[in-house]
Write a protein that holds these residues in place. Structure first.
Motif: not given
Length: 395
Positions: A223-225, A227, A230, A254-256, A258-259
């Motif tokens: 889960h990174v930008a 990919k 969002d 790191p995006e998990r 926020r997602l």
């Protein structure tokens, strides 16, 4: 009809049985790990070992809880200890790696480094003094953005030294057309560049027909930008979903957080699952009706190849890596990157049309079995390992 076949990738394996090789696999990072390069090195090491070749894996000792030596999948793993001091530690690791190659070179016929990074440069500088052939794998984004192949960093002394050393390798395994083109642009000799893709263990992803029940669309990865998950969530919010349809975003990163918040904001809490890291990927794919990969950039995504091997129809972005394996309307659906509306349209087609899902799934599985199955890739790599070379003489 357009096909995804690439003439640089053979569609059959020679009937000749190659002599057993002694292979040193080098991974410039943690091992084992869930990253694409690490997982591919593990897959190939075990496969070569099963075929009767002698394989050893060499990695930095990055995790104190791991022993210096152990056996994984029947393959011995050696870890090089070094001080974890920024800059100075990397120099000492390169020196220890160089000493290891010089001391153990007569135990190997071929060295295969699984990332174009510091150790590839160090091995290249040693090329005049080591006997085994030297092959370096080039994956993609990590090397070209912030790595030693980043065009914006070529002026830096360290990058110039590492590239000058790496160019002495005998062969480069470029896993996609993008990596091949980028290597040409970086000044690497065309004769040393070989388009050899990642391998897929097709036996783990047995072809299965779609089962009745809840329609699940799956993504597996970090889960990174890059990919663009969002974008996927915004697309999913506009899809006319059948009752109970689920989007499964497996993985972590790191995006998990926020997602998960974005999913709540978009009103998707009841139709999006975040199961975290999934260790039995084949079992997860067996529950799915389709696979989705909305990335902005990829090398050659193992997750997409595995989904296709499992017989899943794939909706993915029209970028290098995806374009190497997906032909629109034949082995999958392609949409522009960063376009939620286009991605939603592709997902809608897959959810609405069972016949299309079956067609794409069958075609994708057949293509992966023909071009990316382990025997095909092993044969190509053995060709690289056995290539005659003219050793670089020291100045």
């Amino acid at each position: 009809m357009q096909t995804a076949a690439n003439p640089a990738i053979p569609v059959a394996v020679s009937g000749m049985t190659p002599a057993p090789r002694r292979i040193l696999m080098v991974v410039d990072g943690r091992y084992p790990a869930t990253g694409g390069a690490e997982m591919q090195a593990r897959l190939l090491s075990a496969a070569f070992s099963r075929e009767g070749h002698s394989v050893r894996v060499l990695v930095p000792h990055l995790e104190p809880e791991r022993p210096r030596r152990e056996t994984i999948d029947g393959v011995p793993v050696h870890r090089l200890a070094y001080p974890r001091i920024k800059g100075f530690g990397a120099i000492l690791l390169n020196l220890r790696f160089a000493a290891y190659l010089l001391r153990h070179q007569h135990e190997f016929d071929a060295i295969h480094i699984h990332m174009m990074h510091n150790l590839a440069g160090a091995a290249g500088w040693l090329r005049p003094w080591i006997r085994p052939t030297l092959t370096v794998k080039v994956s993609g984004a990590a090397e070209f953005q912030g790595g030693i192949l980043d065009p914006s960093l070529r002026h830096k002394l360290v990058h110039r030294l590492l590239n000058a050393g790496a160019k002495r390798a005998d062969a480069f395994q470029c896993i996609s057309r993008y990596t091949l083109e980028m290597m040409r642009g970086a000044g690497y000799p065309a004769a040393k560049l070989h388009h050899v893709p990642n391998a897929v263990d097709c036996a783990r992803f047995a072809r299965r027909g779609e089962t009745a029940g809840t329609l699940r669309v799956v993504f597996v990865g970090r889960h990174v930008a890059v990919k663009a998950l969002d974008v996927l969530l915004r697309a999913w919010a506009t899809v006319r979903r059948p009752a109970g349809a689920q989007l499964v975003l497996a993985g972590d990163g790191p995006e998990r957080a926020r997602l998960m918040t974005l999913a709540e904001t978009l009103g998707l809490a009841d139709s999006v699952e975040f199961p975290g890291l999934v260790h039995d990927v084949p079992a997860l794919l067996a529950t799915a009706a389709a696979y989705v990969q909305p990335s902005h950039q990829e090398g050659l995504p193992n997750a997409v190849l595995e989904a296709m091997a499992a017989g899943l129809p794939v909706a993915a972005t029209r970028i290098s890596g995806h374009e190497d394996i997906i032909v629109e309307g034949d082995t999958g659906l392609l949409v522009p990157p960063g376009d939620p509306a286009a991605l939603a349209g592709a997902l809608q087609r897959l959810l609405d049309d069972a016949a299309l899902r079956e067609h794409l799934g069958q075609r994708g599985a057949a293509y992966v079995a023909t071009h990316f199955a382990i025997p095909v890739v092993l044969a190509r790599l053995l060709e690289l390992y056995a290539r005659p070379h003219s050793p670089v003489r020291p100045a």
